[in-house]
Design an enzyme around this catalytic site. Structure first.
Site, PDB file in Angstrom:
ATOM      1  N   ASN A 151      37.710  37.698  26.969  1.00  0.00           N
ATOM      2  CA  ASN A 151      38.179  36.308  27.097  1.00  0.00           C
ATOM      3  C   ASN A 151      37.253  35.423  27.934  1.00  0.00           C
ATOM      4  O   ASN A 151      37.102  34.241  27.658  1.00  0.00           O
ATOM      5  CB  ASN A 151      39.616  36.268  27.610  1.00  0.00           C
ATOM      6  CG  ASN A 151      39.781  36.907  28.960  1.00  0.00           C
ATOM      7  OD1 ASN A 151      38.936  37.686  29.393  1.00  0.00           O
ATOM      8  ND2 ASN A 151      40.860  36.587  29.640  1.00  0.00           N
ATOM      9  N   GLU A 248      41.511  45.322  36.808  1.00  0.00           N
ATOM     10  CA  GLU A 248      42.036  43.965  36.600  1.00  0.00           C
ATOM     11  C   GLU A 248      42.700  43.970  35.232  1.00  0.00           C
ATOM     12  O   GLU A 248      42.022  43.899  34.207  1.00  0.00           O
ATOM     13  CB  GLU A 248      40.885  42.949  36.649  1.00  0.00           C
ATOM     14  CG  GLU A 248      40.219  42.828  37.997  1.00  0.00           C
ATOM     15  CD  GLU A 248      41.104  42.155  39.041  1.00  0.00           C
ATOM     16  OE1 GLU A 248      42.067  41.463  38.667  1.00  0.00           O
ATOM     17  OE2 GLU A 248      40.834  42.342  40.241  1.00  0.00           O
ATOM     18  N   CYS A 282      44.624  36.230  31.479  1.00  0.00           N
ATOM     19  CA  CYS A 282      45.479  37.300  32.003  1.00  0.00           C
ATOM     20  C   CYS A 282      46.588  36.793  32.916  1.00  0.00           C
ATOM     21  O   CYS A 282      47.667  37.358  32.960  1.00  0.00           O
ATOM     22  CB  CYS A 282      44.619  38.320  32.738  1.00  0.00           C
ATOM     23  SG  CYS A 282      43.548  37.564  33.968  1.00  0.00           S
TER      24      CYS A 282
HETATM   25  P1  NDP Z   1      40.799  46.131  26.245  1.00  0.00           P
HETATM   26  O1  NDP Z   1      41.540  46.954  27.227  1.00  0.00           O
HETATM   27  O2  NDP Z   1      41.065  46.359  24.805  1.00  0.00           O
HETATM   28  O3  NDP Z   1      39.230  46.302  26.431  1.00  0.00           O
HETATM   29  C1  NDP Z   1      38.584  46.053  27.658  1.00  0.00           C
HETATM   30  C2  NDP Z   1      37.242  46.739  27.680  1.00  0.00           C
HETATM   31  O4  NDP Z   1      37.429  48.154  27.701  1.00  0.00           O
HETATM   32  C3  NDP Z   1      36.391  46.455  26.452  1.00  0.00           C
HETATM   33  O5  NDP Z   1      35.043  46.380  26.841  1.00  0.00           O
HETATM   34  C4  NDP Z   1      36.649  47.678  25.596  1.00  0.00           C
HETATM   35  O6  NDP Z   1      35.646  47.896  24.646  1.00  0.00           O
HETATM   36  C5  NDP Z   1      36.691  48.760  26.653  1.00  0.00           C
HETATM   37  N1  NDP Z   1      37.406  49.990  26.292  1.00  0.00           N
HETATM   38  C6  NDP Z   1      38.288  50.193  25.290  1.00  0.00           C
HETATM   39  N2  NDP Z   1      38.760  51.456  25.356  1.00  0.00           N
HETATM   40  C7  NDP Z   1      38.159  52.058  26.419  1.00  0.00           C
HETATM   41  C8  NDP Z   1      38.238  53.373  27.003  1.00  0.00           C
HETATM   42  N3  NDP Z   1      39.044  54.314  26.512  1.00  0.00           N
HETATM   43  N4  NDP Z   1      37.488  53.646  28.091  1.00  0.00           N
HETATM   44  C9  NDP Z   1      36.690  52.698  28.632  1.00  0.00           C
HETATM   45  N5  NDP Z   1      36.562  51.451  28.110  1.00  0.00           N
HETATM   46  C10 NDP Z   1      37.295  51.138  27.017  1.00  0.00           C
HETATM   47  O7  NDP Z   1      41.090  44.622  26.661  1.00  0.00           O
HETATM   48  P2  NDP Z   1      40.688  43.313  25.840  1.00  0.00           P
HETATM   49  O8  NDP Z   1      39.211  43.262  25.710  1.00  0.00           O
HETATM   50  O9  NDP Z   1      41.543  43.266  24.627  1.00  0.00           O
HETATM   51  O10 NDP Z   1      41.101  42.144  26.849  1.00  0.00           O
HETATM   52  C11 NDP Z   1      42.371  41.599  26.926  1.00  0.00           C
HETATM   53  C12 NDP Z   1      43.134  42.202  28.092  1.00  0.00           C
HETATM   54  O11 NDP Z   1      42.404  42.030  29.293  1.00  0.00           O
HETATM   55  C13 NDP Z   1      44.475  41.545  28.330  1.00  0.00           C
HETATM   56  O12 NDP Z   1      45.447  42.538  28.561  1.00  0.00           O
HETATM   57  C14 NDP Z   1      44.248  40.752  29.585  1.00  0.00           C
HETATM   58  O13 NDP Z   1      45.419  40.521  30.322  1.00  0.00           O
HETATM   59  C15 NDP Z   1      43.256  41.578  30.326  1.00  0.00           C
HETATM   60  N6  NDP Z   1      42.507  40.773  31.277  1.00  0.00           N
HETATM   61  C16 NDP Z   1      42.746  40.925  32.623  1.00  0.00           C
HETATM   62  C17 NDP Z   1      42.102  40.128  33.545  1.00  0.00           C
HETATM   63  C18 NDP Z   1      42.338  40.295  35.020  1.00  0.00           C
HETATM   64  O14 NDP Z   1      41.484  39.859  35.797  1.00  0.00           O
HETATM   65  N7  NDP Z   1      43.441  40.875  35.454  1.00  0.00           N
HETATM   66  C19 NDP Z   1      41.151  39.095  33.130  1.00  0.00           C
HETATM   67  C20 NDP Z   1      40.938  39.049  31.708  1.00  0.00           C
HETATM   68  C21 NDP Z   1      41.614  39.852  30.829  1.00  0.00           C
HETATM   69  P3  NDP Z   1      35.708  47.165  23.210  1.00  0.00           P
HETATM   70  O15 NDP Z   1      36.446  45.883  23.359  1.00  0.00           O
HETATM   71  O16 NDP Z   1      34.288  46.940  22.873  1.00  0.00           O
HETATM   72  O17 NDP Z   1      36.430  48.095  22.324  1.00  0.00           O
END
Ligand code: NDP
Length: 487
Positions: A151, A248, A282
């Site tokens: 995001n 996060e 988020c």
């Molecule tokens: P995801 O959890 O789907 O993915 C986050 C990252 O983790 C991506 O780079 C993803 O790779 C990677 N990933 C996926 N599976 C694994 C694994 N098993 N081990 C290690 N890394 C992995 O989140 P989104 O990208 O869909 O983001 C949205 C979410 O993020 C929402 O829930 C939002 O609330 C949260 N968020 C929280 C924030 C905070 O500061 N608290 C700020 C912004 C967002 P890939 O996508 O390439 O598959």
């Protein structure tokens, strides 16, 4: 037309992988592939670790003030290239230019600037123990990993690299597969600013590459931004090598609007906290609890402003203030939640449909959607949707509103609107959330620590304490007297 292919950024330059595997990145506003990226295979992964070891040795041996100067140069470059970088974020994420142009790069640069300034101010302790004494040093952890969500891709890369590098660590960063380019540009900027090669490497790919980072014995810490479910997997995997973790994660945050609140201001906060970045934030206040005395006034103004003031369309058009969701999958997921809201009995006040703006007919747009007459047990009130979908609920008793607001396993953010200063603090102190706002919503300056309570996270980003999460304390006892030994 051929599209560019980006390689992984390792040891100060692009490195070709050996597997030849790539993935495609689409512009969410057009559904067109805009470039391809090589996946970090075993060859690239090994190179990332080896170069990070070298980079760490050089970087951690520099004085904090030398590191600070270099990071400040990177900040200057980020700001000078604001428009180029903001455009990348718009094309990768689908968010409006009018946001990216003034928020994404700036808030990333602010955090690096903040930690660059703090780096030379980090001090240990010294204490006499009789005639002997001890002192402590704040030492970097070594090689850290950052894993980012889609995001705020560049901002997340900055928020993780700022404190990590300021404290003297190397960072291997994996952006989301949906939005890989911003982190590469940051890596180029760090090199241009004088950060030694290997200190900030970017590896590309999906979950498998993230998993490798969480498992590697050469990595001391992982800082993760993403969904709660993925976060749990990351913590479990990191436990295998007892890595330090910062998490996060997601939220389902409440905003309480009392009957003495400035209702127009509260409506502004609710709209910002649900429709900015098309709802993909988020900390969004997706559960709005409104006092029964002002409920009708609140939803009347909310409906009018939502229907009159939101312009969806080509995100590069500076007039547009609602962009496209990140992917077709995510769009369908959000539409599924809207269907659920309707089938579970919430009243659709406005929105509730996919949009096909003339300027971006193939984009993944969802109309800003408001549900009223919501109850706490509805799926749309319980689960994070991560799209422009707001649930409005009514309350008439302060304690009950607090209890309902806290009745969730998540605890990222919360807000209160009231003119009663005592109530504002009394209520906010009882809300179980790490990031709270009074008569405001969403601001997150570099100085302010952010992170979640309960299942919304572990540790904090930003603020002074974050430097501690990227250092370890070494205690050194100095004997000034003869050793007394029974041997
Ligand atoms: P995801 O959890 O789907 O993915 C986050 C990252 O983790 C991506 O780079 C993803 O790779 C990677 N990933 C996926 N599976 C694994 C694994 N098993 N081990 C290690 N890394 C992995 O989140 P989104 O990208 O869909 O983001 C949205 C979410 O993020 C929402 O829930 C939002 O609330 C949260 N968020 C929280 C924030 C905070 O500061 N608290 C700020 C912004 C967002 P890939 O996508 O390439 O598959």
């Amino acid at each position: 037309m051929t599209t560019p292919v980006y390689q992984n950024f390792i040891n100060g330059h692009f490195l070709k992988n050996q597997s030849g595997e790539t993935f495609a990145v689409k512009n969410p506003a057009t559904d067109e592939v805009i470039y391809h990226v090589e996946v970090a295979d075993a060859f690239v992964q090994n190179a990332a670790i080896e170069s990070a070891k070298q980079g760490f040795a050089t970087w951690s041996a520099m004085t904090p003030i030398e590191r600070s100067r270099i990071l400040l140069k990177a900040v200057e470059l980020l700001r000078a290239r604001n428009d180029e970088l903001a455009k990348i974020e718009v094309l990768d994420t689908g968010k409006p230019w009018q946001e990216a142009e003034c928020v994404d790069v700036q808030t990333g640069a602010d955090v690096i600037e903040y930690f660059a300034g703090l780096a030379p101010a980090q001090v240990g302790q010294q204490q006499m123990v009789g005639e002997d004494f001890y002192y402590t040093r704040k030492e970097p952890l070594g090689i850290c990993a950052g894993i980012g969500a889609w995001n705020y891709p560049l901002q997340i890369a900055c928020w993780k690299s700022g404190p990590a590098l300021a404290a003297g660590n190397a960072l291997i960063f994996k952006p989301s597969e949906e939005t890989p380019l911003g982190a590469i540009k940051l890596a180029e900027i760090f090199i241009e600013a004088g950060v030694p090669a290997g200190v900030f490497n970017v590896v590309q790919g999906a979950a498998e590459v993230g998993q490798w980072l969480t498992q590697s014995d050469d990595i001391e810490k992982v800082s993760f931004t993403g969904e709660v479910g993925t976060g749990k997997k990351v913590v479990a995997s990191a436990a295998g090598s007892l890595k330090d973790v910062t998490m996060e994660l997601g939220g389902k945050s409440p905003l309480l609007v009392f009957d003495d609140a400035d209702i127009s201001q509260a409506v502004s906060a609710a709209m910002l906290g649900n429709f900015y970045t098309q709802g993909e934030i988020c900390t969004n206040c997706t559960r709005i609890y409104v006092h029964k005395n002002v409920y009708q006034q609140f939803i009347d103004e909310l409906k009018t402003r939502t229907e009159q003031n939101i312009i969806a369309g080509d995100p590069m058009n500076p007039e547009v203030n609602l962009g496209a969701l990140i992917s077709k999958n995510h769009h369908d997921l959000v539409m599924g939640y809207i269907d659920k809201g309707i089938s579970e009995g919430a009243t659709l006040l406005t929105g509730g449909k996919a949009l096909k703006p003339d300027s971006a007919p193939n984009g993944y747009f969802v109309a800003p959607t408001v549900f009223t007459d919501c109850t706490d047990d509805m799926t749309i009130v319980k689960e994070e949707i991560f799209g422009p979908v707001m649930s409005v609920l009514v309350f008439d008793d302060e304690d009950d509103a607090i209890r309902r607001a806290n009745d969730t396993h998540l605890g990222l953010a919360a807000g209160v609107f009231t003119k009663d200063i005592k109530r504002a603090h009394r209520v906010i102190h009882q809300l179980q959330a790490g990031i709270c706002w009074i008569n405001s919503y969403g601001n997150s300056p570099a100085e302010m620590p952010v992170g979640g309570y309960k299942q919304s996270g572990i540790g904090r980003e930003n603020g002074i304490e974050t430097l501690d999460h990227y250092t370890q304390t070494k205690s050194i006892y100095v004997g000034m007297t003869d050793i007394e030994s029974p041997f």
